[in-house]
Design a protein around this motif. Structure first.
Motif, PDB file in Angstrom:
ATOM      1  N   ILE A  32      66.804 114.844  12.007  1.00  0.00           N
ATOM      2  CA  ILE A  32      66.376 115.852  12.986  1.00  0.00           C
ATOM      3  C   ILE A  32      64.941 115.580  13.439  1.00  0.00           C
ATOM      4  N   ILE A  33      64.078 115.276  12.482  1.00  0.00           N
ATOM      5  CA  ILE A  33      62.668 115.017  12.808  1.00  0.00           C
ATOM      6  C   ILE A  33      62.545 113.806  13.731  1.00  0.00           C
ATOM      7  N   ILE A  34      63.222 112.706  13.360  1.00  0.00           N
ATOM      8  CA  ILE A  34      63.115 111.477  14.147  1.00  0.00           C
ATOM      9  C   ILE A  34      63.793 111.638  15.504  1.00  0.00           C
ATOM     10  N   ALA A  35      64.926 112.355  15.540  1.00  0.00           N
ATOM     11  CA  ALA A  35      65.626 112.586  16.803  1.00  0.00           C
ATOM     12  C   ALA A  35      64.726 113.342  17.773  1.00  0.00           C
ATOM     13  N   ARG A  36      63.990 114.319  17.274  1.00  0.00           N
ATOM     14  CA  ARG A  36      63.067 115.073  18.125  1.00  0.00           C
ATOM     15  C   ARG A  36      62.042 114.140  18.751  1.00  0.00           C
ATOM     16  N   GLU A  37      61.506 113.205  17.946  1.00  0.00           N
ATOM     17  CA  GLU A  37      60.498 112.284  18.463  1.00  0.00           C
ATOM     18  C   GLU A  37      61.079 111.363  19.532  1.00  0.00           C
ATOM     19  N   PHE A  38      62.320 110.902  19.333  1.00  0.00           N
ATOM     20  CA  PHE A  38      62.974 110.052  20.333  1.00  0.00           C
ATOM     21  C   PHE A  38      63.188 110.820  21.633  1.00  0.00           C
ATOM     22  N   ALA A  41      50.212 117.508  25.602  1.00  0.00           N
ATOM     23  CA  ALA A  41      50.584 117.958  24.264  1.00  0.00           C
ATOM     24  C   ALA A  41      50.427 119.475  24.188  1.00  0.00           C
ATOM     25  N   SER A  42      51.397 120.128  23.554  1.00  0.00           N
ATOM     26  CA  SER A  42      51.356 121.586  23.440  1.00  0.00           C
ATOM     27  C   SER A  42      50.854 121.980  22.057  1.00  0.00           C
ATOM     28  N   TYR A  43      50.478 123.242  21.938  1.00  0.00           N
ATOM     29  CA  TYR A  43      50.035 123.747  20.637  1.00  0.00           C
ATOM     30  C   TYR A  43      51.185 123.733  19.629  1.00  0.00           C
ATOM     31  N   TRP A  44      52.409 123.992  20.105  1.00  0.00           N
ATOM     32  CA  TRP A  44      53.553 123.937  19.201  1.00  0.00           C
ATOM     33  C   TRP A  44      53.696 122.534  18.610  1.00  0.00           C
ATOM     34  N   GLY A  45      53.474 121.516  19.443  1.00  0.00           N
ATOM     35  CA  GLY A  45      53.550 120.141  18.962  1.00  0.00           C
ATOM     36  C   GLY A  45      52.482 119.843  17.923  1.00  0.00           C
ATOM     37  N   ALA A  98      58.207 123.391   8.656  1.00  0.00           N
ATOM     38  CA  ALA A  98      58.100 122.148   9.426  1.00  0.00           C
ATOM     39  C   ALA A  98      59.336 121.927  10.282  1.00  0.00           C
ATOM     40  N   LEU A  99      60.501 122.243   9.722  1.00  0.00           N
ATOM     41  CA  LEU A  99      61.746 122.075  10.477  1.00  0.00           C
ATOM     42  C   LEU A  99      61.816 123.047  11.653  1.00  0.00           C
ATOM     43  N   ILE A 100      61.432 124.300  11.408  1.00  0.00           N
ATOM     44  CA  ILE A 100      61.446 125.310  12.477  1.00  0.00           C
ATOM     45  C   ILE A 100      60.476 124.910  13.596  1.00  0.00           C
ATOM     46  N   LEU A 101      59.267 124.497  13.227  1.00  0.00           N
ATOM     47  CA  LEU A 101      58.280 124.112  14.236  1.00  0.00           C
ATOM     48  C   LEU A 101      58.712 122.862  14.999  1.00  0.00           C
ATOM     49  N   LEU A 127      60.301 121.214  20.276  1.00  0.00           N
ATOM     50  CA  LEU A 127      61.231 120.487  21.149  1.00  0.00           C
ATOM     51  C   LEU A 127      61.706 121.385  22.291  1.00  0.00           C
ATOM     52  N   VAL A 128      62.138 122.604  21.951  1.00  0.00           N
ATOM     53  CA  VAL A 128      62.600 123.557  22.964  1.00  0.00           C
ATOM     54  C   VAL A 128      61.464 123.881  23.935  1.00  0.00           C
ATOM     55  N   ASP A 129      60.246 124.030  23.410  1.00  0.00           N
ATOM     56  CA  ASP A 129      59.087 124.348  24.237  1.00  0.00           C
ATOM     57  C   ASP A 129      58.809 123.232  25.239  1.00  0.00           C
TER      58      ASP A 129
END
Length: 205
Positions: free
Chosen positions: A120-126, A144-148, A181-184, A189-191
């Motif tokens: 999930i983490i790596i997929a988000r980065e891709f 870059a956003s604050y969420w990122g 970390a997973l939630i953020l 990603l959604v943001d």
């Protein structure tokens, strides 16, 4: 022959000019970014070191903390001294991804992270990297956003705690930080997607 010599000379000057243009971008913040990239394979080596794993882990932890500090310092120095370059814009997020993803892959191989979590983490980065690439082709800059940033900090804290591997009551803290970390990761990603829908709707994708 004179024409050949002249064209060869001009080509050489262009190469030298482009080389100087590249070297001019290697300022202090970019050197810190390159240091972070160089530290990644050294970090992986000590994380997976088969002999005296505790010593290897502590060395890996020290390397990871130093590399994480360079992530904070290079941005601060670049913005404060107006040293932001195209090279830095490209390499800084790439260095972050290399460091964090390498650490999580090591932790997964050591049995401290589930494979689905790392995927999930790596997929988000891709996905974000692909989004940025398409946006760049469309002339859109995705800041870059604050969420990122919150996501990156939470992942780095999680990695530090997992490398320490203190156990006992700290397992609860580890689990809380992992969930955070997973939630953020998902929220960031959604943001990104919600704020940059024009990349898709404008026909860029």
């Amino acid at each position: 022959m004179s024409n050949l010599r002249r064209s060869g000379y001009q080509r050489s000057k262009r190469i030298q000019g482009s080389s100087k243009g590249f070297l001019s971008q290697i300022n202090l913040p970019n050197k810190l970014t390159l240091l972070r990239v160089i530290l990644v394979p050294v970090f992986v080596l000590f994380m997976l070191w088969p002999m005296n794993s505790n010593v290897g882990r502590y060395i890996a932890l020290a390397i990871f903390i130093v590399a994480s500090l360079t992530d904070f310092l290079d941005g601060q120095i670049a913005r404060r001294n107006n040293l932001v370059t195209n090279f830095g814009k490209f390499m800084d997020p790439l260095a972050d991804k290399l460091l964090v993803c390498s650490a999580m892959i090591c932790l997964q191989s050591l049995g401290q992270l589930k494979a689905w979590f790392v995927i999930i983490i790596i997929a988000r980065e891709f996905i974000i990297s692909g989004f940025r690439l398409v946006a760049s082709d469309a002339g859109i800059v995705i800041a870059a956003s604050y969420w990122g940033k919150f996501k990156t900090v939470s992942q780095m804290v999680m990695i530090i705690l997992l490398i320490l591997n203190l156990g006992g009551p700290f397992e609860v803290i580890n689990n809380i930080v992992m969930i955070l970390a997973l939630i953020l990761t998902i929220v960031s990603l959604v943001d990104y997607i919600a704020k940059n829908l024009e990349v898709i709707t404008s026909g860029g994708m």
